[in-house]
Design a protein around this motif. Structure first.
Motif, PDB file in Angstrom:
ATOM      1  N   HIS A  54     110.179   7.433  20.315  1.00 46.08           N
ATOM      2  CA  HIS A  54     109.887   6.009  20.154  1.00 46.08           C
ATOM      3  C   HIS A  54     110.561   5.514  18.882  1.00 46.08           C
ATOM      4  CE1 HIS A  54     107.776   2.232  20.295  1.00 46.08           C
ATOM      5  NE2 HIS A  54     107.054   2.480  19.223  1.00 46.08           N
ATOM      6  N   LEU A  55     111.137   4.321  18.944  1.00 44.57           N
ATOM      7  CA  LEU A  55     111.700   3.647  17.785  1.00 44.57           C
ATOM      8  C   LEU A  55     110.985   2.316  17.616  1.00 44.57           C
ATOM      9  CD1 LEU A  55     115.532   4.097  18.578  1.00 44.57           C
ATOM     10  CD2 LEU A  55     114.092   5.592  17.208  1.00 44.57           C
ATOM     11  N   PHE A  56     110.703   1.938  16.389  1.00 39.27           N
ATOM     12  CA  PHE A  56     110.042   0.652  16.187  1.00 39.27           C
ATOM     13  C   PHE A  56     110.355   0.114  14.795  1.00 39.27           C
ATOM     14  CE2 PHE A  56     107.100   3.879  14.705  1.00 39.27           C
ATOM     15  CZ  PHE A  56     106.520   3.353  13.560  1.00 39.27           C
ATOM     16  N   TRP A  57     110.224  -1.212  14.664  1.00 40.59           N
ATOM     17  CA  TRP A  57     110.403  -1.890  13.387  1.00 40.59           C
ATOM     18  C   TRP A  57     109.039  -2.256  12.822  1.00 40.59           C
ATOM     19  CZ3 TRP A  57     115.145  -2.273  11.210  1.00 40.59           C
ATOM     20  CH2 TRP A  57     116.270  -2.180  12.036  1.00 40.59           C
ATOM     21  N   ALA A  58     108.868  -2.083  11.535  1.00 37.64           N
ATOM     22  CA  ALA A  58     107.627  -2.483  10.865  1.00 37.64           C
ATOM     23  C   ALA A  58     107.936  -2.688   9.389  1.00 37.64           C
ATOM     24  CB  ALA A  58     106.533  -1.425  11.017  1.00 37.64           C
ATOM     25  N   SER A  59     107.220  -3.599   8.762  1.00 36.90           N
ATOM     26  CA  SER A  59     107.333  -3.691   7.311  1.00 36.90           C
ATOM     27  C   SER A  59     106.765  -2.413   6.709  1.00 36.90           C
ATOM     28  CB  SER A  59     106.563  -4.908   6.793  1.00 36.90           C
ATOM     29  OG  SER A  59     105.164  -4.707   6.967  1.00 36.90           O
ATOM     30  N   ALA A  60     107.115  -2.149   5.454  1.00 33.46           N
ATOM     31  CA  ALA A  60     106.582  -0.944   4.813  1.00 33.46           C
ATOM     32  C   ALA A  60     105.062  -0.984   4.793  1.00 33.46           C
ATOM     33  CB  ALA A  60     107.142  -0.819   3.403  1.00 33.46           C
ATOM     34  N   ALA A  61     104.501  -2.139   4.438  1.00 37.54           N
ATOM     35  CA  ALA A  61     103.044  -2.271   4.417  1.00 37.54           C
ATOM     36  C   ALA A  61     102.468  -2.130   5.820  1.00 37.54           C
ATOM     37  CB  ALA A  61     102.642  -3.613   3.804  1.00 37.54           C
ATOM     38  N   GLY A  62     103.175  -2.677   6.815  1.00 36.12           N
ATOM     39  CA  GLY A  62     102.706  -2.572   8.193  1.00 36.12           C
ATOM     40  C   GLY A  62     102.700  -1.140   8.687  1.00 36.12           C
TER      41      GLY A  62
ATOM     42  N   ARG B  52     104.825   8.209   0.558  1.00 40.15           N
ATOM     43  CA  ARG B  52     105.160   7.827  -0.825  1.00 40.15           C
ATOM     44  C   ARG B  52     106.319   6.819  -0.857  1.00 40.15           C
ATOM     45  NH1 ARG B  52     101.112  10.709  -1.034  1.00 40.15           N
ATOM     46  NH2 ARG B  52     100.379   8.574  -0.704  1.00 40.15           N
ATOM     47  N   ASN B  53     107.311   7.033   0.010  1.00 37.08           N
ATOM     48  CA  ASN B  53     108.445   6.106   0.019  1.00 37.08           C
ATOM     49  C   ASN B  53     108.068   4.757   0.617  1.00 37.08           C
ATOM     50  OD1 ASN B  53     110.904   7.369  -1.157  1.00 37.08           O
ATOM     51  ND2 ASN B  53     110.385   8.988   0.292  1.00 37.08           N
ATOM     52  N   LEU B  54     107.203   4.729   1.616  1.00 35.97           N
ATOM     53  CA  LEU B  54     106.723   3.448   2.149  1.00 35.97           C
ATOM     54  C   LEU B  54     105.940   2.686   1.084  1.00 35.97           C
ATOM     55  CD1 LEU B  54     105.610   4.495   5.747  1.00 35.97           C
ATOM     56  CD2 LEU B  54     107.451   2.889   5.176  1.00 35.97           C
ATOM     57  N   GLU B  55     105.109   3.382   0.338  1.00 35.43           N
ATOM     58  CA  GLU B  55     104.362   2.720  -0.746  1.00 35.43           C
ATOM     59  C   GLU B  55     105.315   2.129  -1.769  1.00 35.43           C
ATOM     60  OE1 GLU B  55     100.509   5.761  -0.502  1.00 35.43           O
ATOM     61  OE2 GLU B  55     102.171   6.131  -1.885  1.00 35.43           O
ATOM     62  N   ARG B  56     106.353   2.851  -2.078  1.00 37.85           N
ATOM     63  CA  ARG B  56     107.336   2.363  -3.051  1.00 37.85           C
ATOM     64  C   ARG B  56     108.073   1.137  -2.522  1.00 37.85           C
ATOM     65  NH1 ARG B  56     112.207   6.229  -5.446  1.00 37.85           N
ATOM     66  NH2 ARG B  56     113.098   4.704  -6.926  1.00 37.85           N
ATOM     67  N   LEU B  57     108.456   1.174  -1.253  1.00 34.53           N
ATOM     68  CA  LEU B  57     109.226   0.071  -0.670  1.00 34.53           C
ATOM     69  C   LEU B  57     108.370  -1.150  -0.353  1.00 34.53           C
ATOM     70  CD1 LEU B  57     111.420   2.263   1.673  1.00 34.53           C
ATOM     71  CD2 LEU B  57     112.231   0.966  -0.309  1.00 34.53           C
ATOM     72  N   ALA B  58     107.071  -0.960  -0.197  1.00 40.12           N
ATOM     73  CA  ALA B  58     106.184  -2.077   0.142  1.00 40.12           C
ATOM     74  C   ALA B  58     106.111  -3.110  -0.975  1.00 40.12           C
ATOM     75  CB  ALA B  58     104.785  -1.560   0.472  1.00 40.12           C
ATOM     76  N   ARG B  59     106.576  -2.776  -2.159  1.00 43.93           N
ATOM     77  CA  ARG B  59     106.503  -3.707  -3.290  1.00 43.93           C
ATOM     78  C   ARG B  59     107.615  -4.748  -3.284  1.00 43.93           C
ATOM     79  NH1 ARG B  59     106.628   0.099  -8.355  1.00 43.93           N
ATOM     80  NH2 ARG B  59     108.213   1.122  -7.076  1.00 43.93           N
ATOM     81  N   PHE B  60     108.587  -4.621  -2.384  1.00 45.71           N
ATOM     82  CA  PHE B  60     109.758  -5.474  -2.452  1.00 45.71           C
ATOM     83  C   PHE B  60     109.798  -6.482  -1.312  1.00 45.71           C
ATOM     84  CE2 PHE B  60     110.954  -1.225  -4.146  1.00 45.71           C
ATOM     85  CZ  PHE B  60     110.841  -1.589  -5.491  1.00 45.71           C
ATOM     86  N   ALA B  61     110.162  -7.720  -1.654  1.00 50.54           N
ATOM     87  CA  ALA B  61     110.174  -8.804  -0.681  1.00 50.54           C
ATOM     88  C   ALA B  61     111.520  -8.957   0.006  1.00 50.54           C
ATOM     89  CB  ALA B  61     109.807 -10.122  -1.371  1.00 50.54           C
TER      90      ALA B  61
END
Length: 268
Positions: free
Chosen positions: A182-190, A208-217
């Motif tokens: 399965h492939l899908f798109w989601a925001s880091a926070a999502g 850890r990388n999703l948490e880091r990337l979730a800070r950026f708009a």
């Protein structure tokens, strides 16, 4: 074996397989935070089976061969490894998703399909570049992080993480149906919300990388952050905190969360 034993420091790092992964951004069609491409791996895979990860895989000998032709004379080992990692990230993205990144060309869906078929036939990126008249544009990939665990009994990958941006470009996707389901798109926070609700499983480095990337708009913000904090090799280790084992990473490597209780950690 206890977690402490599995992650215990060794005099020499165990052998590791070079690997590369790419975090692909796209603009959210609804105008929200940028979305990231996630790949859900087959449950039968030995490494991270059933987990949602970023596209990527091992760096092949052919990736190093192509890197050697692109490197300046006298390039050091780390430079060659970085070039090979970027090439592997481009190749694996085409193989796993049908998307083309790191190429100095505008590629439509039909051409991407043809390139993917030829890549699967040849097993290397060089012949694909030659057939399609493509030139690599590896500066489009931003070096973001490097993770190299020291497990005693798990398969170890020395993985370089890169960032790439599709913007509003083509986002037609294909599942390779061998390693991924399965492939899908989601925001880091999502993606973190999906994991916390049990809808997907993510392993420790991905979280850890999703948490880091979730800070950026935006991708631009994430890229500026990556350029401001040079990538260093992250090697998790175990600490005892109030009688419990915690898996930790360095506090100065750009990550907002640097520890997780071992009893909640998902590992590959």
């Amino acid at each position: 074996m206890t977690p402490q034993d599995e992650y215990a420091e060794l005099d020499e790092a165990p052998p590791a397989t070079p690997a590369a992964t790419v975090v692909i951004f796209r603009n959210d069609p609804a105008g929200g935070p940028p979305q990231l491409l996630m790949v859900e791996r087959s449950a039968s895979m030995r490494f991270a089976g059933g987990a949602a990860v970023f596209p990527g895989g091992r760096v092949d000998a052919a990736d190093y061969d192509l890197a050697a032709t692109l490197a300046t004379p006298g390039a050091d080992e780390d430079t060659l490894a970085d070039l090979a990692g970027r090439i592997a990230a481009v190749r694996e993205t085409i193989e796993e998703t049908g998307l083309v990144v790191g190429i100095d060309a505008t590629v439509d869906h039909a051409e991407a399909l043809a390139a993917r078929a030829y890549l699967c036939e040849q097993g290397a990126l060089g012949p694909v570049l030659e057939r399609h008249g493509w030139t690599l544009k590896l500066d489009d990939l931003t070096y973001f992080a490097r993770w190299r665990p020291k497990h005693r009994h798990m398969r170890i990958f020395d993985t370089r993480f890169y960032l790439a941006d599709l913007g509003t470009g083509s986002v037609d996707l294909l599942v390779d149906e061998t390693e991924n389901t399965h492939l899908f798109w989601a925001s880091a926070a999502g993606a973190l919300e999906l994991a916390d609700s049990g809808k997907i499983m993510i392993i420790f480095p991905t979280r850890r990388n999703l948490e880091r990337l979730a800070r950026f708009a935006s991708f631009a913000e994430a890229r500026a952050h990556a350029e401001a904090i040079p990538a260093r090799t992250i090697t998790p280790s175990v600490e005892q905190r109030d009688g419990a084992a915690w898996l930790t990473i360095p506090a100065d490597a750009g990550y907002p969360v640097t520890a997780e209780a071992m009893d909640s950690v998902a590992r590959g």
